[in-house]
Scaffold this motif. Structure first.
Motif, mmCIF file in Angstrom:
data_model
loop_
_atom_site.group_PDB
_atom_site.id
_atom_site.type_symbol
_atom_site.label_atom_id
_atom_site.label_comp_id
_atom_site.label_asym_id
_atom_site.label_seq_id
_atom_site.Cartn_x
_atom_site.Cartn_y
_atom_site.Cartn_z
ATOM 1 N N VAL A 13 28.107 29.213 -14.033
ATOM 2 C CA VAL A 13 27.148 29.706 -13.042
ATOM 3 C C VAL A 13 27.843 29.827 -11.689
ATOM 4 O O VAL A 13 28.735 29.042 -11.352
ATOM 5 C CB VAL A 13 25.928 28.768 -12.930
ATOM 6 N N ARG A 15 19.984 33.015 -8.634
ATOM 7 C CA ARG A 15 19.688 32.085 -9.726
ATOM 8 C C ARG A 15 18.290 32.392 -10.245
ATOM 9 O O ARG A 15 17.417 32.796 -9.474
ATOM 10 C CB ARG A 15 19.772 30.647 -9.190
ATOM 11 N N ASP A 22 19.060 21.137 -12.043
ATOM 12 C CA ASP A 22 19.806 21.849 -13.065
ATOM 13 C C ASP A 22 21.217 21.261 -13.091
ATOM 14 O O ASP A 22 21.969 21.397 -12.122
ATOM 15 C CB ASP A 22 19.855 23.342 -12.743
ATOM 16 N N TYR A 26 24.598 22.941 -11.821
ATOM 17 C CA TYR A 26 24.887 23.188 -10.416
ATOM 18 C C TYR A 26 25.248 21.892 -9.697
ATOM 19 O O TYR A 26 24.516 20.902 -9.783
ATOM 20 C CB TYR A 26 23.674 23.819 -9.726
ATOM 21 N N ASP A 67 23.757 33.576 -12.657
ATOM 22 C CA ASP A 67 23.405 32.332 -13.352
ATOM 23 C C ASP A 67 23.592 32.461 -14.859
ATOM 24 O O ASP A 67 23.157 31.586 -15.605
ATOM 25 C CB ASP A 67 21.958 31.965 -13.053
ATOM 26 N N HIS A 89 18.360 37.099 -10.133
ATOM 27 C CA HIS A 89 19.596 36.706 -10.816
ATOM 28 C C HIS A 89 20.850 36.944 -9.982
ATOM 29 O O HIS A 89 21.919 36.450 -10.355
ATOM 30 C CB HIS A 89 19.694 37.414 -12.166
ATOM 31 N N GLU A 142 28.403 29.438 -7.833
ATOM 32 C CA GLU A 142 27.994 28.546 -6.750
ATOM 33 C C GLU A 142 28.747 28.858 -5.463
ATOM 34 O O GLU A 142 28.164 28.885 -4.387
ATOM 35 C CB GLU A 142 28.221 27.086 -7.141
#
Length: 525
Positions: A219, A258, A269, A272, A193, A255, A221
């Motif tokens: 980030v 996330r 957020d 995302y 993240d 982490h 995903e």
């Protein structure tokens, strides 16, 4: 306080000057993620090798290929590889991001094992790439053979990635030179993240430069993005050299998925597009299992579990906890009944059962989160066990109280807690005479880290279990870069003759900041 120097290992040192150093120089992966050997016409393993979960008779060897290949491992008692034993490993392909792990069994106890990994073309086994070399020590079968290992966590976090100007992740080279039996990686092995930018100007005007890849620019995903985050650390020379010499016992924390995640969470957020944390966690666990040799995970990492016991001879059992997968939602933590807690009911039952079965002199509880340090999750919620109320156990504290009571009443000796997560180093002693909850035996918790991330001020203590902060070294302001604040790792040395266990908290640069020696066979100390 004891400052015993690390024992020497001449045979192993010679390896570093020979086969490992040579294999590390074969080819370096590029920032874009394409190994330089990809044009050679033969499979290449430019990402190096790793070993994990090594016991007295077994271990796991990991590699990543640059194309489809058959993994072949050869082991030997000597660098010459005379009378080598051959292990046929898996086919490496896109389903596992060309990674693979081979289990080695029937190894000799307490011995240096030399190994090399060869990648063969699956259509023509005679076409093989250059071998990549590594070495490790198996756990001792005899108590008189001591054990020494390191631990830390928190790698490439808060925007501080691989900085070529300072030599990359330098702490890994310091740890390698100490030549431990293994390294306990205490979570936050990546910051999926935490996107990186090419440069950051520090308050004093200096510029921090990051090596940046596509997957580290946003980030994570997708499965590909999580894979790229785990692959990123292997771009560092220090990490690959370390992996080729030191086995790892690895766990995860938040982490890898996330920040501060918990099962069932729906993200608010804007970074995302995938808001369901459970979906992200499944993708991350698959990548985690692909990029680390963990015996309790399936080859692709999508099945199995992270919590496990790694038996390291008669002196030591390492209980690897997972305080992330089974926890309840982060909350103010004031509930008077909480059977889920931070471990989940099944993991807690497993831990109690395995602790009662253990005959090891020392039982290390490898915890990805601290017990008595207050770790907030914004607003009124809390991320770890403690929730700032110094009274009787509530919320997740109830589960830890149950565990501590069990350890006392079953007279289980030699337990200590090792953790990271908070980005500084400290030692806490827990005692019932200082605590609101008193039905437990005294114990120690040692904190280290970060290993390659931002430094942060010390957290407040929660008095429920009576912690006393015996030592702490932490910066005064948040997110100091590794150029401004030293990185930290811990060392545990168990004497084979007397069974004493010494913990040393170390700082990058070689300093021993704090040392504590514990005696074996005591219920609490």
């Amino acid at each position: 306080m004891s400052h015993t120097p690390p024992r020497s290992a001449p045979a192993r040192r010679s390896v570093l000057k020979g086969t490992i150093a040579a294999s590390a120089a074969l080819a370096l992966p590029t920032a874009a993620g394409a190994p330089a050997l990809a044009l050679s016409g033969r499979p290449g393993a430019a990402w190096g090798v790793q070993t994990g979960d090594v016991t007295a008779s077994s271990g796991l060897v990991w590699v990543r290929s640059d194309r489809p290949a058959r993994m072949i491992v050869e082991t030997s008692a000597t660098e010459s590889f005379r009378h080598a034993r051959r292990w046929r490993g898996p086919l490496l392909g896109p389903g596992s991001d060309f990674t693979g792990t081979t289990a080695l069994r029937g190894l000799p106890a307490g011995e240096q094992v030399h190994y090399r990994v060869v990648l063969a073309d699956p259509d023509d086994p005679r076409r093989t790439g250059e071998p990549v070399y590594g070495t490790f020590r198996t756990a001792p079968a005899r108590r008189r053979d001591g054990v020494r290992f390191l631990w830390s966590g928190d790698i490439a976090g808060q925007g501080w990635g691989i900085n070529p100007d300072i030599g990359g992740f330098r702490a890994f080279e310091e740890m390698r030179r100490l030549d431990p039996d293994f390294f306990l990686s205490s979570g936050d092995t990546v910051y999926a993240d935490g996107p990186l930018v090419p440069s950051v100007t520090l308050p004093d005007g200096r510029v921090w430069r990051n090596l940046v890849t596509e997957e580290k620019s946003k980030v994570a995903e997708t499965l590909a993005e999580y894979r790229g985050n785990f692959r990123y650390n292997l771009l560092d020379d220090n990490v690959r050299q370390f992996n080729a010499q030191v086995p790892t016992i690895v766990q995860w924390d938040d982490h890898e998925v996330r920040n501060n995640w918990y099962p069932g969470q729906i993200l608010d957020d804007p970074r995302y597009t995938e808001k369901d944390v459970d979906v992200l966690a499944r993708r991350s666990m698959q990548a985690f299992g692909e990029y680390f040799p963990v015996g309790t995970l399936s080859p692709r990492g999508s099945e199995g579990r992270i919590h496990r016991v790694v038996h390291h001879g008669p002196l030591l059992d390492v209980f690897v906890l997972d305080m992330r997968t089974y926890r309840n939602a982060n909350s103010p933590g004031r509930q008077a009944d909480d059977t889920v807690g931070i471990l989940g009911a099944k993991q807690l039952a497993w831990l109690k059962r395995e602790l009662a079965r253990s005959r090891a002199v020392w039982k290390v509880l490898a915890s990805d989160m601290p017990l008595g340090l207050v770790v907030p999750d914004g607003g009124a919620n809390f991320e770890a066990v403690a929730q700032g109320d110094p009274g009787a156990p509530l919320g997740r504290e109830l589960q830890i109280a149950e565990l501590l009571r069990f350890v006392k009443h079953r007279r289980i000796t030699g337990t200590l807690w090792l953790t990271a997560d908070v980005h500084y180093t400290s030692a806490q002693h827990y005692a019932p005479e200082r605590a609101a909850f008193k039905d437990f035996a005294p114990f120690w918790e040692f904190v280290s880290g970060p290993l390659a991330a931002g430094g942060f001020p010390a957290n407040a203590l929660d008095a429920t279990f009576g912690p006393e902060r015996v030592f702490v070294r932490a910066p005064q302001r948040a997110n100091l870069s590794p150029m401004e604040s030293p990185q930290y790792f811990g060392e545990v040395d168990i004497d084979g003759d007397c069974g004493e266990l010494t913990v040393r908290l170390r700082a990058e640069g070689g300093a021993v900041l704090f040392s504590k020696t514990l005696q074996p066979g005591r219920v609490g100390q």
